[in-house]
Design a protein around this motif. Structure first.
Motif, PDB file in Angstrom:
ATOM      1  N   ALA A 179     -19.587  -0.135   2.496  1.00 24.55           N
ATOM      2  CA  ALA A 179     -18.420   0.064   2.254  1.00 24.55           C
ATOM      3  C   ALA A 179     -17.456  -0.459   3.888  1.00 24.55           C
ATOM      4  O   ALA A 179     -18.105  -0.594   4.808  1.00 24.55           O
ATOM      5  N   TYR A 180     -17.138  -1.166   3.385  1.00 23.96           N
ATOM      6  CA  TYR A 180     -15.957  -1.775   4.618  1.00 23.96           C
ATOM      7  C   TYR A 180     -14.051  -1.455   4.834  1.00 23.96           C
ATOM      8  O   TYR A 180     -13.641  -1.544   3.539  1.00 23.96           O
ATOM      9  N   ALA A 181     -13.912  -1.393   5.936  1.00 22.37           N
ATOM     10  CA  ALA A 181     -12.477  -0.969   6.070  1.00 22.37           C
ATOM     11  C   ALA A 181     -12.163  -1.726   6.938  1.00 22.37           C
ATOM     12  O   ALA A 181     -12.550  -2.799   8.092  1.00 22.37           O
ATOM     13  N   PHE A 182     -10.369  -2.846   6.624  1.00 26.62           N
ATOM     14  CA  PHE A 182      -9.861  -4.137   7.576  1.00 26.62           C
ATOM     15  C   PHE A 182      -8.275  -2.963   7.664  1.00 26.62           C
ATOM     16  O   PHE A 182      -8.418  -2.029   6.663  1.00 26.62           O
ATOM     17  N   GLY A 183      -7.824  -2.542   8.659  1.00 24.86           N
ATOM     18  CA  GLY A 183      -6.928  -2.825   9.044  1.00 24.86           C
ATOM     19  C   GLY A 183      -5.745  -3.322   8.195  1.00 24.86           C
ATOM     20  O   GLY A 183      -6.122  -4.291   8.153  1.00 24.86           O
ATOM     21  N   LEU A 184      -4.928  -2.593   7.354  1.00 24.49           N
ATOM     22  CA  LEU A 184      -3.705  -3.034   6.910  1.00 24.49           C
ATOM     23  C   LEU A 184      -2.594  -3.694   7.851  1.00 24.49           C
ATOM     24  O   LEU A 184      -1.939  -2.318   9.026  1.00 24.49           O
ATOM     25  N   SER A 185      -1.503  -4.818   7.859  1.00 23.01           N
ATOM     26  CA  SER A 185      -0.823  -4.578   8.502  1.00 23.01           C
ATOM     27  C   SER A 185       0.663  -3.304   8.472  1.00 23.01           C
ATOM     28  O   SER A 185       0.251  -3.195   7.074  1.00 23.01           O
ATOM     29  N   GLU A 186       0.995  -3.483   9.562  1.00 26.14           N
ATOM     30  CA  GLU A 186       2.660  -2.304   9.237  1.00 26.14           C
ATOM     31  C   GLU A 186       3.377  -2.823   8.184  1.00 26.14           C
ATOM     32  O   GLU A 186       4.369  -2.008   7.370  1.00 26.14           O
ATOM     33  N   TRP A 187       3.905  -4.410   8.009  1.00 27.87           N
ATOM     34  CA  TRP A 187       4.351  -4.594   7.135  1.00 27.87           C
ATOM     35  C   TRP A 187       3.496  -4.758   5.474  1.00 27.87           C
ATOM     36  O   TRP A 187       4.725  -4.600   4.716  1.00 27.87           O
ATOM     37  N   SER A 188       2.905  -4.767   5.273  1.00 27.31           N
ATOM     38  CA  SER A 188       2.363  -4.039   4.061  1.00 27.31           C
ATOM     39  C   SER A 188       2.134  -2.915   3.421  1.00 27.31           C
ATOM     40  O   SER A 188       1.946  -3.232   2.327  1.00 27.31           O
ATOM     41  N   ALA A 189       1.575  -1.987   4.622  1.00 26.33           N
ATOM     42  CA  ALA A 189       1.925  -1.097   4.331  1.00 26.33           C
ATOM     43  C   ALA A 189       2.787   0.026   4.570  1.00 26.33           C
ATOM     44  O   ALA A 189       3.600   0.039   3.037  1.00 26.33           O
ATOM     45  N   LYS A 190       4.377  -0.672   4.492  1.00 23.07           N
ATOM     46  CA  LYS A 190       5.562  -0.316   3.980  1.00 23.07           C
ATOM     47  C   LYS A 190       6.034  -0.676   2.733  1.00 23.07           C
ATOM     48  O   LYS A 190       6.001  -0.593   2.012  1.00 23.07           O
ATOM     49  N   GLU A 191       5.572  -2.028   2.761  1.00 22.86           N
ATOM     50  CA  GLU A 191       5.630  -2.959   1.480  1.00 22.86           C
ATOM     51  C   GLU A 191       5.022  -2.627  -0.080  1.00 22.86           C
ATOM     52  O   GLU A 191       6.038  -1.809  -1.066  1.00 22.86           O
ATOM     53  N   ILE A 192       3.804  -1.949   0.520  1.00 21.16           N
ATOM     54  CA  ILE A 192       3.103  -1.022  -0.863  1.00 21.16           C
ATOM     55  C   ILE A 192       3.474   0.133  -1.151  1.00 21.16           C
ATOM     56  O   ILE A 192       3.664   0.789  -2.173  1.00 21.16           O
ATOM     57  N   THR A 193       4.094   0.889  -0.056  1.00 20.71           N
ATOM     58  CA  THR A 193       4.740   1.894   0.417  1.00 20.71           C
ATOM     59  C   THR A 193       6.016   2.697  -0.415  1.00 20.71           C
ATOM     60  O   THR A 193       6.197   3.039  -1.365  1.00 20.71           O
ATOM     61  N   GLN A 194       6.542   1.365  -0.147  1.00 16.95           N
ATOM     62  CA  GLN A 194       7.810   1.090  -1.140  1.00 16.95           C
ATOM     63  C   GLN A 194       8.065   0.467  -2.738  1.00 16.95           C
ATOM     64  O   GLN A 194       8.630   1.052  -3.388  1.00 16.95           O
ATOM     65  N   GLN A 195       7.121  -0.239  -2.940  1.00 16.38           N
ATOM     66  CA  GLN A 195       7.530  -0.270  -4.166  1.00 16.38           C
ATOM     67  C   GLN A 195       6.399   0.218  -5.087  1.00 16.38           C
ATOM     68  O   GLN A 195       6.061  -0.141  -6.144  1.00 16.38           O
ATOM     69  N   GLY A 196       4.805   0.585  -4.637  1.00 18.91           N
ATOM     70  CA  GLY A 196       3.967   2.087  -5.546  1.00 18.91           C
ATOM     71  C   GLY A 196       3.352   0.865  -5.455  1.00 18.91           C
ATOM     72  O   GLY A 196       3.303  -0.303  -5.469  1.00 18.91           O
ATOM     73  N   ILE A 197       2.528   1.145  -7.396  1.00 13.67           N
ATOM     74  CA  ILE A 197       2.023   0.497  -8.029  1.00 13.67           C
ATOM     75  C   ILE A 197       2.505  -1.005  -7.992  1.00 13.67           C
ATOM     76  O   ILE A 197       1.449  -1.953  -8.561  1.00 13.67           O
ATOM     77  N   ALA A 198       3.590  -1.306  -8.522  1.00 19.20           N
ATOM     78  CA  ALA A 198       4.495  -2.743  -8.997  1.00 19.20           C
ATOM     79  C   ALA A 198       3.890  -3.759  -8.105  1.00 19.20           C
ATOM     80  O   ALA A 198       4.331  -5.094  -8.226  1.00 19.20           O
ATOM     81  N   TYR A 199       4.141  -3.056  -7.042  1.00 14.58           N
ATOM     82  CA  TYR A 199       3.028  -4.001  -5.291  1.00 14.58           C
ATOM     83  C   TYR A 199       1.772  -5.240  -6.098  1.00 14.58           C
ATOM     84  O   TYR A 199       1.987  -5.578  -5.815  1.00 14.58           O
TER      85      TYR A 199
END
Length: 151
Positions: free
Chosen positions: A46-66
């Motif tokens: 298992a590995y984890a990478f940090g998401l950029s703030e921009w990506s996190a914001k886009e995913i939160t705003q667009q939801g599954i449509a992202y």
């Protein structure tokens, strides 16, 4: 000192190459941050990478449509390891009983830097995942992580 160098240099090179390979398994649409952790046990990783703030914001705003264009060539992963339909969390309760949760446990126990809050984020809405067998890719805008699970 020489023995440490002889062992340390190849290990460091392997770690850097491994990290790059893992990065290439993630869709390039995800803009990643600086954070990285990996843990393994019993042949599972298992590995984890940090998401950029921009990506996190886009995913939160667009939801599954992202994720609708995630497999388009300029957004896709270089090394396609994960397949399946994108789904929203919370995960079904069966997930935590069928062995996949234990792989996340391998990440946690096998890494000194494993992030906190992964399991909790999967139990509530707001995150997304893609699963094919024992391979799962989790996208957690809060706490800003992409977590890959490989067999």
């Amino acid at each position: 000192m020489i023995a440490i160098t002889l062992l340390g240099v190849p290990w460091a090179l392997f770690a850097l190459v491994n990290r790059q390979i893992q990065r290439e398994t993630l869709p390039s649409k995800f803009k990643l941050g600086w954070f990285y952790a990996e843990g393994s046990c019993g042949g599972f990783r298992a590995y984890a990478f940090g998401l950029s703030e921009w990506s996190a914001k886009e995913i939160t705003q667009q939801g599954i449509a992202y994720f609708a264009d995630i497999d388009v060539s300029d957004h896709a992963a270089v090394r396609k390891m994960y397949h399946g339909e994108w789904k929203a969390t919370p995960l079904p309760s069966s997930f935590f009983g069928d062995g996949l949760a234990s792989i996340l446990h391998c990440g946690e126990k096998g890494s000194l830097l494993w992030p906190t809050g992964v399991t909790e984020a999967l139990k509530r809405s707001g995150s997304y995942y893609q699963q094919s067998g024992m391979r799962v890719l989790f996208v957690l805008p809060q706490p800003g992580l992409v977590v890959g699970v490989l067999d």
